[in-house]
Design a protein around this motif. Structure first.
Motif, PDB file in Angstrom:
ATOM      1  N   LEU A 160       0.840  -1.200   0.000  1.00 45.82           N
ATOM      2  CA  LEU A 160       0.000   0.000   0.000  1.00 45.82           C
ATOM      3  C   LEU A 160       0.879   1.256   0.000  1.00 45.82           C
ATOM      4  N   GLN A 161       1.955   1.199   0.789  1.00 40.73           N
ATOM      5  CA  GLN A 161       2.851   2.356   0.863  1.00 40.73           C
ATOM      6  C   GLN A 161       3.517   2.614  -0.483  1.00 40.73           C
ATOM      7  N   LEU A 162       3.997   1.543  -1.137  1.00 41.85           N
ATOM      8  CA  LEU A 162       4.574   1.699  -2.468  1.00 41.85           C
ATOM      9  C   LEU A 162       3.500   2.178  -3.443  1.00 41.85           C
ATOM     10  N   GLY A 163       2.298   1.644  -3.251  1.00 38.34           N
ATOM     11  CA  GLY A 163       1.191   1.983  -4.146  1.00 38.34           C
ATOM     12  C   GLY A 163       0.856   3.453  -4.142  1.00 38.34           C
ATOM     13  N   VAL A 164       0.770   4.064  -2.965  1.00 39.65           N
ATOM     14  CA  VAL A 164       0.408   5.487  -2.946  1.00 39.65           C
ATOM     15  C   VAL A 164       1.524   6.333  -3.560  1.00 39.65           C
ATOM     16  N   LEU A 165       2.762   5.919  -3.355  1.00 38.61           N
ATOM     17  CA  LEU A 165       3.862   6.646  -3.983  1.00 38.61           C
ATOM     18  C   LEU A 165       3.789   6.535  -5.504  1.00 38.61           C
ATOM     19  N   LEU A 166       3.570   5.297  -5.960  1.00 34.25           N
ATOM     20  CA  LEU A 166       3.448   5.095  -7.398  1.00 34.25           C
ATOM     21  C   LEU A 166       2.304   5.930  -7.954  1.00 34.25           C
ATOM     22  N   PHE A 167       1.226   6.001  -7.188  1.00 29.71           N
ATOM     23  CA  PHE A 167       0.088   6.778  -7.665  1.00 29.71           C
ATOM     24  C   PHE A 167       0.462   8.246  -7.835  1.00 29.71           C
ATOM     25  N   LEU A 168       1.186   8.792  -6.837  1.00 33.68           N
ATOM     26  CA  LEU A 168       1.561  10.209  -6.914  1.00 33.68           C
ATOM     27  C   LEU A 168       2.372  10.472  -8.196  1.00 33.68           C
ATOM     28  N   ILE A 169       3.221   9.526  -8.553  1.00 32.49           N
ATOM     29  CA  ILE A 169       4.027   9.711  -9.761  1.00 32.49           C
ATOM     30  C   ILE A 169       3.181   9.490 -11.008  1.00 32.49           C
ATOM     31  N   ALA A 170       2.377   8.425 -10.951  1.00 34.70           N
ATOM     32  CA  ALA A 170       1.623   8.041 -12.145  1.00 34.70           C
ATOM     33  C   ALA A 170       0.531   9.052 -12.478  1.00 34.70           C
ATOM     34  N   ALA A 171      -0.006   9.723 -11.457  1.00 32.85           N
ATOM     35  CA  ALA A 171      -1.106  10.661 -11.696  1.00 32.85           C
ATOM     36  C   ALA A 171      -0.678  11.737 -12.691  1.00 32.85           C
ATOM     37  N   GLY A 172       0.480  12.309 -12.447  1.00 29.76           N
ATOM     38  CA  GLY A 172       0.955  13.345 -13.351  1.00 29.76           C
ATOM     39  C   GLY A 172       1.258  12.781 -14.733  1.00 29.76           C
ATOM     40  N   LEU A 173       1.876  11.611 -14.736  1.00 29.83           N
ATOM     41  CA  LEU A 173       2.270  11.009 -16.009  1.00 29.83           C
ATOM     42  C   LEU A 173       1.047  10.692 -16.869  1.00 29.83           C
ATOM     43  N   THR A 174       0.027  10.145 -16.261  1.00 36.13           N
ATOM     44  CA  THR A 174      -1.144   9.734 -17.033  1.00 36.13           C
ATOM     45  C   THR A 174      -1.870  10.962 -17.590  1.00 36.13           C
ATOM     46  N   LEU A 175      -1.856  12.060 -16.839  1.00 40.43           N
ATOM     47  CA  LEU A 175      -2.486  13.286 -17.349  1.00 40.43           C
ATOM     48  C   LEU A 175      -1.694  13.854 -18.521  1.00 40.43           C
ATOM     49  N   TYR A 181       6.572   6.083  10.223  1.00 40.33           N
ATOM     50  CA  TYR A 181       6.819   6.896   9.034  1.00 40.33           C
ATOM     51  C   TYR A 181       6.105   6.325   7.805  1.00 40.33           C
ATOM     52  N   ARG A 182       6.132   4.986   7.705  1.00 41.00           N
ATOM     53  CA  ARG A 182       5.463   4.370   6.551  1.00 41.00           C
ATOM     54  C   ARG A 182       3.960   4.601   6.618  1.00 41.00           C
ATOM     55  N   ILE A 183       3.429   4.539   7.830  1.00 39.95           N
ATOM     56  CA  ILE A 183       2.001   4.815   7.978  1.00 39.95           C
ATOM     57  C   ILE A 183       1.711   6.253   7.557  1.00 39.95           C
ATOM     58  N   ALA A 184       2.642   7.150   7.923  1.00 39.78           N
ATOM     59  CA  ALA A 184       2.463   8.552   7.540  1.00 39.78           C
ATOM     60  C   ALA A 184       2.485   8.726   6.022  1.00 39.78           C
ATOM     61  N   ILE A 185       3.362   7.963   5.365  1.00 42.98           N
ATOM     62  CA  ILE A 185       3.400   8.033   3.896  1.00 42.98           C
ATOM     63  C   ILE A 185       2.063   7.602   3.316  1.00 42.98           C
ATOM     64  N   ILE A 186       1.564   6.463   3.838  1.00 44.31           N
ATOM     65  CA  ILE A 186       0.288   5.962   3.329  1.00 44.31           C
ATOM     66  C   ILE A 186      -0.795   7.011   3.536  1.00 44.31           C
ATOM     67  N   ALA A 187      -0.831   7.566   4.756  1.00 39.66           N
ATOM     68  CA  ALA A 187      -1.886   8.528   5.076  1.00 39.66           C
ATOM     69  C   ALA A 187      -1.790   9.775   4.204  1.00 39.66           C
ATOM     70  N   SER A 188      -0.565  10.321   4.080  1.00 43.28           N
ATOM     71  CA  SER A 188      -0.460  11.549   3.300  1.00 43.28           C
ATOM     72  C   SER A 188      -0.696  11.275   1.818  1.00 43.28           C
ATOM     73  N   GLY A 189      -0.261  10.110   1.344  1.00 42.97           N
ATOM     74  CA  GLY A 189      -0.513   9.751  -0.045  1.00 42.97           C
ATOM     75  C   GLY A 189      -1.998   9.636  -0.318  1.00 42.97           C
ATOM     76  N   LEU A 190      -2.706   8.955   0.579  1.00 46.07           N
ATOM     77  CA  LEU A 190      -4.149   8.822   0.406  1.00 46.07           C
ATOM     78  C   LEU A 190      -4.820  10.187   0.471  1.00 46.07           C
ATOM     79  N   ALA A 191      -4.330  11.048   1.377  1.00 42.53           N
ATOM     80  CA  ALA A 191      -4.916  12.389   1.490  1.00 42.53           C
ATOM     81  C   ALA A 191      -4.730  13.154   0.182  1.00 42.53           C
ATOM     82  N   MET A 192      -3.526  13.039  -0.399  1.00 40.43           N
ATOM     83  CA  MET A 192      -3.290  13.748  -1.660  1.00 40.43           C
ATOM     84  C   MET A 192      -4.139  13.161  -2.785  1.00 40.43           C
ATOM     85  N   ALA A 193      -4.276  11.831  -2.778  1.00 41.45           N
ATOM     86  CA  ALA A 193      -5.137  11.201  -3.784  1.00 41.45           C
ATOM     87  C   ALA A 193      -6.555  11.726  -3.647  1.00 41.45           C
ATOM     88  N   GLY A 194      -7.011  11.837  -2.385  1.00 41.75           N
ATOM     89  CA  GLY A 194      -8.352  12.368  -2.141  1.00 41.75           C
ATOM     90  C   GLY A 194      -8.474  13.795  -2.626  1.00 41.75           C
TER      91      GLY A 194
END
Lengths: 328, 249, 305
Positions: free
Chosen positions: C13-28, C142-155
């Protein structure tokens, strides 16, 4: 009706033989290289020459689909890897004959190209580029985890391949000329292919896909065939490279290598075959030259690439088409 | 039995019905013309007949065989060829090569990798014959991109003919062609009558009424009238729905 | 076994939210501008180097993170203005070459500026340590924080895309570019905003991951390819697809490495299973991508070819 009208090549023979002429000049220069090296008394140069010839083979093979088929494959370094590892794996089983190694490399490459090509060719444009890149990376990771052959660290070869049981290729000069022979043979093959019925269909699909479908050509099977041929020929370059370096590693198939192959094809002019050969020479010499001047040669190479794309009027590819257009 | 038969063909883009329950047929050797105002769905209809586009429902048969879901290349191999309203050629190829490639699609294998296609007299001979028919034989060695518009239209026709079709779908072959060139083109089409079964979509009314055995009128995706040219011309519904519009336009 | 599964799921999940942050810009960028950008992974790397530098300068992770954002905006804008903007109406091949050139430049420039030895970013005090999860299981805060902030940014991204005017334009642009220009929008400005947004998200992903990775020049590369797989799976231009694709790819990649050999052990003898598992695991996501493409050539949510 005259023969000229019948064959309908008015204005073309010069363009056709221009390709052959450029190639012949290049081959002549390649053939004269070893004597020069001997005169300079720098035997290491001959290995660099062999490396250039190997990449010329790969770039030419890529041009077959990139230039003639308009398929931007970003995973072609994988086939270099298949060629290189075919040498490593077979020789670890005591099979040193280069013909058998090439055959094995081609067989594996054909299979990989057939499967990944069939999937990639269901898509086009950006998708195709990304998917070929991803499959190339898949092959890369496969060899990275192949611990029997050193994984990441690579695998040193005990000896150079043999030719029909003879130890001819041990001499760097003989090996150089053997590679040149391969390049010439494969150039002749590619030259025939692009002028053949099949080559016409491939080029036609590049020019206008809808038109080709409307006269009865289903694109998929022709593009896939070209993709497989290109992959097989690229693997030959891998066989040479493994022998040149006496070493194989996954670095042969990193995605940077795939990018460099594209750069070579484009540098010399896409869709010309001889251009890909010239482009391989130019790119590798530029690399050697910049590398001798600065350890950060990639920086300058990158700047060179970006500037070239930005400041040619319609991009590098447009530029090449312009040149080709005015020549015809 | 009709050569080409279309039954209850429907195609929508969202809420827009571009083909609305269209049924028509073309008898062997007949020239059936389809006319209609801009946006009536003529090109969409050709696209479905040729296999470029899938209909939502309905059925298309060629010589009694269902081809509704068949891909375009396969239909061409069965003898159903089309020309495009917007010229589709291979610009970097010569005129002869454009046509020879169509001959090649029809005859023999394209999985031949060694013999040079440019020296294939079988292909070139047939291609030259087709070019003569289209009046382009003197331009055979010219790059297709260098042709004039009128010549492009003739090349478009020549390519379709070179696939040796039984049925020809002609999508506004006269588009953008005028004057003497148009007259010559109509004469060429007239000479082809009987040899091919043709479905002609055309804006040029003089050409349509000179050539057609039967005329169907397509308005907003529906066929509103169908019959011999004279009958259709005098149909009051057609006059108001279509011809009137054209005149006022 | 259960604990291991939960642990790896969280890592995925932690890797996933990071990948999402990168992929979001790329896909747009792919979807809206139809530009192949190989240099997107570079932004992720640059983000990590930024926070390493700024955190060392200020002595605080938080200041470092804060300063990374304007630096990322600057990099995104400059890159768009100088190079990317000129590639919009070029062929894909030109785009590939130019952005490949950018990758070479960036990797080398980073080596010149920061040297070749990896940098370390200290973990912020507040988020160091672990929390008990279930039973004896601990998980780093810290990893939990990454997941949380990543999900928050996705939201947040979801809200922007679905409930703002610019989001509406983005959605329209990703599926139909002609329509956006027909609306009388300044396409140039829209593209610059999209590209910069993507650049910032990728930089932030790099900055967030910096404390748990060593920051080095290779880090953009592997992520770039993973992100491509995510975009292909999700469908070009689809944020929703990018999110699902990112989680899917990350979870499969993380679980495959651990559970592949375990599962294989039921059919093969242990040493062969270990060997086969190690070889198959890194290939899993590509096999997943290939399988998906056979069924849906446009990806999960891709409308266009």
């Amino acid at each position: 009706m005259t023969d000229a009208a019948l064959t309908g090549t008015a204005g073309r023979p010069s363009a056709m033989s221009a390709r052959v002429q450029v190639a012949l000049v290049l081959f002549a220069l390649f053939a004269l290289f070893p004597p020069v090296v001997i005169a300079l008394d720098d035997p290491f140069l001959i290995l660099i020459g062999t490396r250039i010839l190997a990449y010329a083979i790969a770039a030419m093979a890529l041009d077959l689909i990139l230039g003639f088929g308009a398929m931007v494959s970003f995973g072609h370094a994988a086939y270099l890897g298949f060629g290189a590892y075919a040498v490593a794996v077979l020789s670890s089983f005591g099979i040193h004959d280069i013909a058998l190694q090439i055959l094995a490399a081609m067989a594996v490459s054909a299979l990989f190209a057939l499967v990944t090509g069939a999937i990639s060719l269901r898509t086009r444009g950006v998708y195709f580029i990304m998917i070929t890149l991803a499959f190339g990376q898949m092959a890369f990771f496969f060899f990275t985890s192949l611990s029997a052959y050193g994984g990441d660290d690579g695998y040193a070869l005990s000896q150079r391949s043999t030719l029909f049981g003879m130890d001819l290729l041990r001499s760097n000069t003989v090996f150089y000329y053997a590679t040149l022979g391969l390049l010439m043979g494969l150039f002749a093959l590619c030259h025939l292919i692009v002028r053949s019925r099949f080559g016409r269909v491939l080029t036609g699909l590049r020019e206008n896909r809808t038109r080709m479908q409307a006269i009865g050509f289903p694109p998929f099977r022709y593009q896939l065939t070209a993709f497989v041929i290109s992959g097989c020929l690229t693997s030959v370059a891998g066989v040479v490279l493994a022998n040149q370096a006496q070493f194989v590693s996954p670095a042969f198939m990193s995605w940077h290598r795939s990018g460099e192959l594209i750069v070579m094809v484009v540098l010399g002019g896409i869709g010309t075959l001889s251009g890909a050969i010239g482009g391989a020479v130019a790119a590798l010499l530029l690399e050697e030259f910049l590398g001798a001047v600065t350890e950060h040669w990639r920086l300058y190479f990158g700047i060179f690439l970006v500037l070239m794309v930005l400041f040619s009027p319609r991009g590098i590819t447009g530029l090449v088409q312009q040149i080709k257009g005015s020549r015809r | 039995m009709s050569r080409l038969q279309v039954t209850n063909l429907c195609k929508s883009f969202g809420a827009l019905k571009v083909t609305d329950d269209v049924s028509l047929d073309v008898a062997p050797g007949e020239l059936h013309a389809i006319i209609g105002p801009n946006g009536a769905g003529k090109t969409t209809l050709v696209a479905q007949l040729s296999g470029e586009m899938r209909p939502d429902s309905g059925r298309i048969t060629l010589d009694g065989r269902d081809i509704t879901r068949m891909p375009m290349p396969q239909r061409v191999r069965m003898g159903l060829a089309r020309s495009f309203q917007i010229t589709q050629i291979l610009p970097a190829f010569t005129v002869l090569e454009n046509v020879a490639l169509a001959v090649q699609a029809r005859r023999g294998s394209s999985f031949r990798f060694f013999a040079p296609a440019a020296e294939d007299t079988g292909l070139n001979g047939a291609a030259m014959a087709t070019l003569r028919e289209a009046g382009l034989d003197d331009r055979a060695g010219v790059r297709a991109s260098a042709l004039s518009h009128g010549e492009h239209r003739r090349l478009e026709l020549a390519i379709a003919l070179a696939t040796e079709p039984q049925v020809l779908l002609l999508d506004e072959p006269l588009a953008g062609v005028g004057g003497e060139e148009a007259d010559a083109f109509v004469a060429r089409l007239a000479a082809m009558k009987g040899r091919f079964t043709m479905l002609l979509i055309e804006h040029d009314m003089d050409a349509v009424f000179a050539l057609a055995d039967r005329v169907s009128v397509l308005v907003y995706g529906q066929i509103v009238a169908s019959g011999p040219p004279d009958e259709v011309r005098s149909d009051p519904a057609v006059r108001t729905a279509y011809l009137g519009e054209e005149e006022s336009a | 076994m259960m604990n291991l599964l939960v642990l790896q799921l969280l890592n995925g999940l932690q890797l996933g939210v990071l990948l999402f942050l990168i992929a979001a810009g790329l896909t747009l960028v792919f979807g809206i501008m139809d530009v192949v950008n190989l240099a997107h992974g570079v932004l992720y790397m640059v983000g990590a180097y930024f926070i390493a530098t700024f955190a060392a300068m200020t002595g605080s992770f938080w200041w470092g993170l804060l300063l990374t954002v304007p630096a990322a905006i600057a990099v995104g804008l400059i890159l768009e203005l100088v190079v990317i903007r000129r590639l919009y109406d070029r062929s894909h091949l030109d785009q590939v070459l130019a952005t490949f050139g950018l990758v070479m430049i960036a990797n080398e420039a980073v080596k010149i500026v920061w040297g070749t030895s990896p940098l370390a970013v200290p973990m912020p005090e507040l988020l160091s340590g672990s929390v008990p999860l279930m039973g004896p299981l601990q998980y780093p805060v810290y990893r939990i924080a990454i997941i949380a902030s990543g999900l928050a940014m996705a939201g947040g991204l979801y809200l922007v895309i679905n409930h703002t005017r610019i989001g509406m334009l983005l959605r329209a642009g990703a599926t139909n570019r002609a329509m956006v220009s027909a609306l009388g929008i300044d396409i140039g400005k829209l593209f610059a905003i999209v590209f910069t947004l993507g650049a910032v998200l990728a930089c932030i992903a790099g900055a967030l991951v910096a404390p748990i990775l060593s920051v080095d020049t290779g880090m953009g590369e592997s992520v770039l390819i993973l992100t491509f797989v995510v975009v292909v799976i999700g469908g070009i231009g689809s944020i929703r697809g990018a999110f699902l694709g990112a989680i899917l790819v990350a979870v499969v990649d993380t679980l495959g490495g651990v559970f592949g050999p375990i599962l294989l052990r039921s059919v093969l003898d242990p040493s062969a299973a270990g060997q086969a598992g190690r070889m198959l695991a890194p290939m899993l996501i590509y096999i997943l991508m290939a399988a998906l493409l056979c069924v849906k050539p446009d990806g999960l949510f891709g409308g266009r070819g």
